[in-house]
Design a protein around this motif. Structure first.
Motif, PDB file in Angstrom:
ATOM      1  N   LEU A  91      29.403  30.860  51.173  1.00  0.00           N
ATOM      2  CA  LEU A  91      30.488  30.412  50.303  1.00  0.00           C
ATOM      3  C   LEU A  91      30.891  28.980  50.626  1.00  0.00           C
ATOM      4  CD1 LEU A  91      32.592  33.688  50.324  1.00  0.00           C
ATOM      5  CD2 LEU A  91      31.661  32.596  48.269  1.00  0.00           C
ATOM      6  N   ALA A  92      30.936  28.640  51.909  1.00  0.00           N
ATOM      7  CA  ALA A  92      31.264  27.268  52.298  1.00  0.00           C
ATOM      8  C   ALA A  92      30.204  26.302  51.781  1.00  0.00           C
ATOM      9  CB  ALA A  92      31.388  27.171  53.815  1.00  0.00           C
ATOM     10  N   ALA A  93      28.946  26.714  51.810  1.00  0.00           N
ATOM     11  CA  ALA A  93      27.863  25.860  51.324  1.00  0.00           C
ATOM     12  C   ALA A  93      27.966  25.609  49.820  1.00  0.00           C
ATOM     13  CB  ALA A  93      26.509  26.487  51.663  1.00  0.00           C
ATOM     14  N   ARG A  94      28.689  26.477  49.125  1.00  0.00           N
ATOM     15  CA  ARG A  94      28.901  26.302  47.682  1.00  0.00           C
ATOM     16  C   ARG A  94      30.177  25.522  47.395  1.00  0.00           C
ATOM     17  NH1 ARG A  94      26.442  30.722  44.042  1.00  0.00           N
ATOM     18  NH2 ARG A  94      24.685  31.522  45.251  1.00  0.00           N
ATOM     19  N   GLY A  95      30.794  24.992  48.430  1.00  0.00           N
ATOM     20  CA  GLY A  95      31.931  24.104  48.232  1.00  0.00           C
ATOM     21  C   GLY A  95      33.293  24.726  48.374  1.00  0.00           C
ATOM     22  N   HIS A  96      33.371  25.973  48.848  1.00  0.00           N
ATOM     23  CA  HIS A  96      34.662  26.630  49.008  1.00  0.00           C
ATOM     24  C   HIS A  96      35.212  26.407  50.412  1.00  0.00           C
ATOM     25  CE1 HIS A  96      33.934  28.382  45.134  1.00  0.00           C
ATOM     26  NE2 HIS A  96      32.816  28.937  45.560  1.00  0.00           N
ATOM     27  N   ARG A  97      36.533  26.494  50.528  1.00  0.00           N
ATOM     28  CA  ARG A  97      37.204  26.341  51.823  1.00  0.00           C
ATOM     29  C   ARG A  97      37.399  27.747  52.394  1.00  0.00           C
ATOM     30  NH1 ARG A  97      42.353  23.291  49.785  1.00  0.00           N
ATOM     31  NH2 ARG A  97      41.832  24.503  47.914  1.00  0.00           N
ATOM     32  N   VAL A  98      36.652  28.055  53.441  1.00  0.00           N
ATOM     33  CA  VAL A  98      36.528  29.435  53.906  1.00  0.00           C
ATOM     34  C   VAL A  98      37.147  29.613  55.287  1.00  0.00           C
ATOM     35  CG1 VAL A  98      34.941  31.335  54.380  1.00  0.00           C
ATOM     36  CG2 VAL A  98      34.400  29.672  52.575  1.00  0.00           C
ATOM     37  N   THR A  99      37.961  30.662  55.389  1.00  0.00           N
ATOM     38  CA  THR A  99      38.458  31.125  56.683  1.00  0.00           C
ATOM     39  C   THR A  99      37.819  32.468  56.962  1.00  0.00           C
ATOM     40  OG1 THR A  99      40.580  29.981  56.477  1.00  0.00           O
ATOM     41  CG2 THR A  99      40.491  31.851  57.993  1.00  0.00           C
ATOM     42  N   CYS A 100      37.191  32.590  58.124  1.00  0.00           N
ATOM     43  CA  CYS A 100      36.573  33.876  58.465  1.00  0.00           C
ATOM     44  C   CYS A 100      37.299  34.479  59.663  1.00  0.00           C
ATOM     45  CB  CYS A 100      35.079  33.735  58.715  1.00  0.00           C
ATOM     46  SG  CYS A 100      34.564  32.399  59.793  1.00  0.00           S
ATOM     47  N   VAL A 101      37.644  35.743  59.514  1.00  0.00           N
ATOM     48  CA  VAL A 101      38.421  36.467  60.523  1.00  0.00           C
ATOM     49  C   VAL A 101      37.603  37.635  61.039  1.00  0.00           C
ATOM     50  CG1 VAL A 101      40.449  37.920  60.901  1.00  0.00           C
ATOM     51  CG2 VAL A 101      40.659  35.805  59.573  1.00  0.00           C
ATOM     52  N   ASP A 102      37.586  37.810  62.355  1.00  0.00           N
ATOM     53  CA  ASP A 102      36.930  38.967  62.949  1.00  0.00           C
ATOM     54  C   ASP A 102      37.573  39.224  64.308  1.00  0.00           C
ATOM     55  OD1 ASP A 102      34.010  40.316  62.045  1.00  0.00           O
ATOM     56  OD2 ASP A 102      34.639  40.750  64.092  1.00  0.00           O
ATOM     57  N   LEU A 103      37.477  40.466  64.771  1.00  0.00           N
ATOM     58  CA  LEU A 103      38.000  40.802  66.091  1.00  0.00           C
ATOM     59  C   LEU A 103      37.005  40.436  67.192  1.00  0.00           C
ATOM     60  CD1 LEU A 103      40.457  42.113  67.500  1.00  0.00           C
ATOM     61  CD2 LEU A 103      39.229  44.292  67.384  1.00  0.00           C
ATOM     62  N   SER A 104      35.713  40.364  66.839  1.00  0.00           N
ATOM     63  CA  SER A 104      34.669  40.099  67.818  1.00  0.00           C
ATOM     64  C   SER A 104      34.470  38.596  68.009  1.00  0.00           C
ATOM     65  CB  SER A 104      33.344  40.728  67.369  1.00  0.00           C
ATOM     66  OG  SER A 104      32.267  40.253  68.148  1.00  0.00           O
ATOM     67  N   GLU A 105      34.718  38.124  69.215  1.00  0.00           N
ATOM     68  CA  GLU A 105      34.484  36.711  69.508  1.00  0.00           C
ATOM     69  C   GLU A 105      32.990  36.385  69.450  1.00  0.00           C
ATOM     70  OE1 GLU A 105      35.582  33.135  69.551  1.00  0.00           O
ATOM     71  OE2 GLU A 105      37.197  34.553  69.993  1.00  0.00           O
ATOM     72  N   ASP A 106      32.139  37.352  69.800  1.00  0.00           N
ATOM     73  CA  ASP A 106      30.695  37.137  69.692  1.00  0.00           C
ATOM     74  C   ASP A 106      30.290  36.886  68.248  1.00  0.00           C
ATOM     75  OD1 ASP A 106      30.356  37.410  72.377  1.00  0.00           O
ATOM     76  OD2 ASP A 106      29.364  39.360  72.313  1.00  0.00           O
ATOM     77  N   TYR A 107      30.850  37.680  67.329  1.00  0.00           N
ATOM     78  CA  TYR A 107      30.534  37.476  65.913  1.00  0.00           C
ATOM     79  C   TYR A 107      31.078  36.134  65.416  1.00  0.00           C
ATOM     80  CZ  TYR A 107      28.425  41.923  64.484  1.00  0.00           C
ATOM     81  OH  TYR A 107      27.566  42.976  64.277  1.00  0.00           O
ATOM     82  N   LEU A 108      32.279  35.763  65.851  1.00  0.00           N
ATOM     83  CA  LEU A 108      32.838  34.476  65.440  1.00  0.00           C
ATOM     84  C   LEU A 108      31.989  33.321  65.953  1.00  0.00           C
ATOM     85  CD1 LEU A 108      36.646  35.153  65.936  1.00  0.00           C
ATOM     86  CD2 LEU A 108      35.433  34.961  63.767  1.00  0.00           C
ATOM     87  N   ASP A 109      31.496  33.432  67.188  1.00  0.00           N
ATOM     88  CA  ASP A 109      30.604  32.398  67.713  1.00  0.00           C
ATOM     89  C   ASP A 109      29.332  32.309  66.873  1.00  0.00           C
ATOM     90  OD1 ASP A 109      32.297  31.644  69.743  1.00  0.00           O
ATOM     91  OD2 ASP A 109      31.328  32.889  71.276  1.00  0.00           O
ATOM     92  N   ALA A 110      28.803  33.469  66.479  1.00  0.00           N
ATOM     93  CA  ALA A 110      27.607  33.479  65.635  1.00  0.00           C
ATOM     94  C   ALA A 110      27.897  32.824  64.280  1.00  0.00           C
ATOM     95  CB  ALA A 110      27.114  34.911  65.440  1.00  0.00           C
ATOM     96  N   ALA A 111      29.094  33.082  63.735  1.00  0.00           N
ATOM     97  CA  ALA A 111      29.473  32.465  62.457  1.00  0.00           C
ATOM     98  C   ALA A 111      29.587  30.945  62.601  1.00  0.00           C
ATOM     99  CB  ALA A 111      30.793  33.048  61.966  1.00  0.00           C
ATOM    100  N   ARG A 112      30.164  30.488  63.711  1.00  0.00           N
ATOM    101  CA  ARG A 112      30.275  29.050  63.943  1.00  0.00           C
ATOM    102  C   ARG A 112      28.887  28.405  64.053  1.00  0.00           C
ATOM    103  NH1 ARG A 112      34.160  31.105  67.885  1.00  0.00           N
ATOM    104  NH2 ARG A 112      36.287  30.872  67.085  1.00  0.00           N
ATOM    105  N   ARG A 113      27.980  29.076  64.770  1.00  0.00           N
ATOM    106  CA  ARG A 113      26.621  28.533  64.898  1.00  0.00           C
ATOM    107  C   ARG A 113      25.912  28.503  63.556  1.00  0.00           C
ATOM    108  NH1 ARG A 113      26.687  31.861  69.533  1.00  0.00           N
ATOM    109  NH2 ARG A 113      25.456  33.466  68.460  1.00  0.00           N
ATOM    110  N   ARG A 114      26.085  29.545  62.777  1.00  0.00           N
ATOM    111  CA  ARG A 114      25.458  29.589  61.458  1.00  0.00           C
ATOM    112  C   ARG A 114      25.981  28.451  60.582  1.00  0.00           C
ATOM    113  NH1 ARG A 114      23.268  34.083  58.434  1.00  0.00           N
ATOM    114  NH2 ARG A 114      24.083  35.555  59.975  1.00  0.00           N
TER     115      ARG A 114
END
Length: 264
Positions: free
Chosen positions: A59-82
């Motif tokens: 969604l961010a790659a399509r120009g949207h301003r995206v906030t992603c929320v998760d309880l898992s810090e591992d998943y959030l780190d993976a999202a940041r890397r992606r």
């Protein structure tokens, strides 16, 4: 004992592999999200829980301003890397989806809850709390898209191999993953509509991963959305946008903050 969802998404475990197996379907799912939520260029979108950021980054790659929320810090780190790999920016926030008070009220145009990321909590009121938390951060007229397995389809297509006292109807099978044999057990309890999925590598001393979530029929999901303060406006039966039918494999529901009427 800690709830399963506090640890099941950490580390290199089976759930992350499932997310990556579904990566090929992301573009079509994001196109559906944009269409059904009426996203304009630069829309403010909340992805909760976001997992490894599969939808959030697209969604961010399509120009949207995206906030992603998760309880898992591992998943959030993976999202940041992606996001970094794709050259886009997402705002990653660690939070329990029942409590989004870290986010300003009315600050999002739309929200998504994808890939059966709903119904985790044992108490129905906690699942309603999740909807209410999302409703609070949506602007008036903002919409949420929830995507789950359709319970009615599941019951029709679930062929238990046995009935185990205390576990309900059970299916056991196995697969080979990276040269390792992994045993699966799916236990469905018709009294609670909960599915408990256990994945254990052969020879392991403890369960590799356990997932236990509530499944919903259409009327049940609509009731939860309404109880959380949203108005359902549309239901779908698949990522291709097909109309919902009783035995559709997926159940996707669009619900609006501040009113609306349910359409087919």
């Amino acid at each position: 004992m800690a709830a399963w969802w506090t640890t099941a998404f950490d580390g290199e475990r089976g759930l992350r592999r499932l997310h990556e197996q579904a990566a090929g379907a992301t573009d079509g799912q994001v196109a559906l999200i944009e269409r059904e939520l009426g996203l304009a260029d630069g829309s403010r979108v909340l992805d909760v829980p976001c997992g490894t950021g599969r939808h959030a980054v697209a969604l961010a790659a399509r120009g949207h301003r995206v906030t992603c929320v998760d309880l898992s810090e591992d998943y959030l780190d993976a999202a940041r890397r992606r996001a970094a790999e794709q050259g886009v920016t997402v705002d990653a926030v660690r939070a329990d989806m029942r409590d989004l008070t870290a986010l300003p009220g009315g600050s999002f145009d739309a929200a998504v809850n994808m890939y059966t990321s709903f119904g985790y909590f044992d108490r129905d009121e906690d699942n309603v709390r999740s909807v209410a938390a999302i409703a609070r951060v949506l602007r008036p007229g903002g919409r949420l898209l929830v995507d789950v397995v359709n319970r009615d389809w599941f019951v029709r297509n679930f062929f238990p191999s046995e009935f185990a006292a205390g576990d309900g109807f059970v299916v056991r099978d196995h697969e080979e993953v990276d040269g390792e044999v992994v045993l699966h057990q799916n236990a469905f309890d018709p009294r609670t509509s909960r599915l408990r999925w256990t994945c254990r590598p052969v020879g392991a001393e403890r369960e590799h991963v356990v997932v236990d979530y509530r499944m919903y029929s259409l009327h049940e999901l609509l009731a939860v959305l309404r109880a959380g303060g949203l108005t359902p406006v549309r239901t779908l039966g698949g990522y291709d946008g097909r109309p919902y039918e009783l035995f559709s494999p997926r159940l996707l529901c669009v619900a609006e903050a501040g009113g609306g009427l349910l359409a087919a």
